[in-house]
Motif scaffolding. Sequence first.
Motif, PDB file in Angstrom:
ATOM      1  N   GLY A 195       0.781  -1.224   0.000  1.00  0.00           N
ATOM      2  CA  GLY A 195       0.000   0.000   0.000  1.00  0.00           C
ATOM      3  C   GLY A 195       0.815   1.277   0.000  1.00  0.00           C
ATOM      4  O   GLY A 195       0.261   2.361   0.101  1.00  0.00           O
ATOM      5  N   SER A 205      -9.892   0.330  11.876  1.00  0.00           N
ATOM      6  CA  SER A 205      -9.427  -0.326  10.652  1.00  0.00           C
ATOM      7  C   SER A 205      -8.303   0.451   9.956  1.00  0.00           C
ATOM      8  O   SER A 205      -7.408  -0.154   9.358  1.00  0.00           O
ATOM      9  CB  SER A 205     -10.589  -0.561   9.691  1.00  0.00           C
ATOM     10  OG  SER A 205     -11.180   0.675   9.322  1.00  0.00           O
ATOM     11  N   ASP A 261      -4.759  -1.218   9.090  1.00  0.00           N
ATOM     12  CA  ASP A 261      -4.162  -1.170   7.755  1.00  0.00           C
ATOM     13  C   ASP A 261      -2.775  -0.535   7.782  1.00  0.00           C
ATOM     14  O   ASP A 261      -1.847  -1.029   7.138  1.00  0.00           O
ATOM     15  CB  ASP A 261      -5.062  -0.405   6.792  1.00  0.00           C
ATOM     16  CG  ASP A 261      -6.360  -1.124   6.488  1.00  0.00           C
ATOM     17  OD1 ASP A 261      -6.459  -2.338   6.776  1.00  0.00           O
ATOM     18  OD2 ASP A 261      -7.290  -0.472   5.976  1.00  0.00           O
ATOM     19  N   GLN A 270      -0.497  -2.927   9.316  1.00  0.00           N
ATOM     20  CA  GLN A 270      -0.696  -4.251   8.720  1.00  0.00           C
ATOM     21  C   GLN A 270      -0.812  -5.324   9.799  1.00  0.00           C
ATOM     22  O   GLN A 270      -0.136  -6.356   9.773  1.00  0.00           O
ATOM     23  CB  GLN A 270       0.414  -4.575   7.724  1.00  0.00           C
ATOM     24  CG  GLN A 270       0.375  -3.649   6.540  1.00  0.00           C
ATOM     25  CD  GLN A 270       1.340  -4.036   5.444  1.00  0.00           C
ATOM     26  OE1 GLN A 270       2.133  -4.962   5.574  1.00  0.00           O
ATOM     27  NE2 GLN A 270       1.262  -3.336   4.332  1.00  0.00           N
ATOM     28  N   THR A 323      -2.296  -8.361  11.698  1.00  0.00           N
ATOM     29  CA  THR A 323      -3.035  -9.571  11.323  1.00  0.00           C
ATOM     30  C   THR A 323      -3.481 -10.347  12.554  1.00  0.00           C
ATOM     31  O   THR A 323      -4.285 -11.258  12.456  1.00  0.00           O
ATOM     32  CB  THR A 323      -2.174 -10.501  10.443  1.00  0.00           C
ATOM     33  OG1 THR A 323      -0.995 -10.867  11.170  1.00  0.00           O
ATOM     34  CG2 THR A 323      -1.790  -9.814   9.142  1.00  0.00           C
TER      35      THR A 323
END
Length: 145
Positions: free
Chosen positions: A48, A120, A124, A127, A129
């Motif tokens: 990104g 969110s 993002d 990153q 997880t």
Amino acid sequence: QDYATSGGFLSAAAAAELGIAEGMRVKLVWEPVESSDRVGEDGEGRQGFDNQFEGVLQCDTAGQQIWNLLAPDNVATCEEADIVTAGKMEIMTTRTDYAADFFNRALKIKPVQDSINIHSAIVDLFQLTGDTSFDDADLVVIMTA
């Protein structure tokens, strides 16, 4: 911090004496330091981002360029002292774990009743997880190096 009662307010100290307040529960999220802060094996930054160093937040080698919001043009060049080594990681985790334990013992607060959910956009950006919702915390800190 005050707690509402039927006749007014209780101080945090009085609430602690009554057993209403508890130690602050601090959750440290280490995932960015342990994985996603580093450059990928292909030499590219994190997903990104427009260029190979923009998404890299942690120094692996001297001379490497990383993304840094405080640096000119948001790019910093790593020096030898900036490299995150296993020894530095051990010091960082030991100190922050101690600080989290200290806050738990020193700060008495009314515990958070709802889950803390990492937005969110932050998920993002870093990153993430792993877990991004915490039922057992009053403060969530996303660790970076």
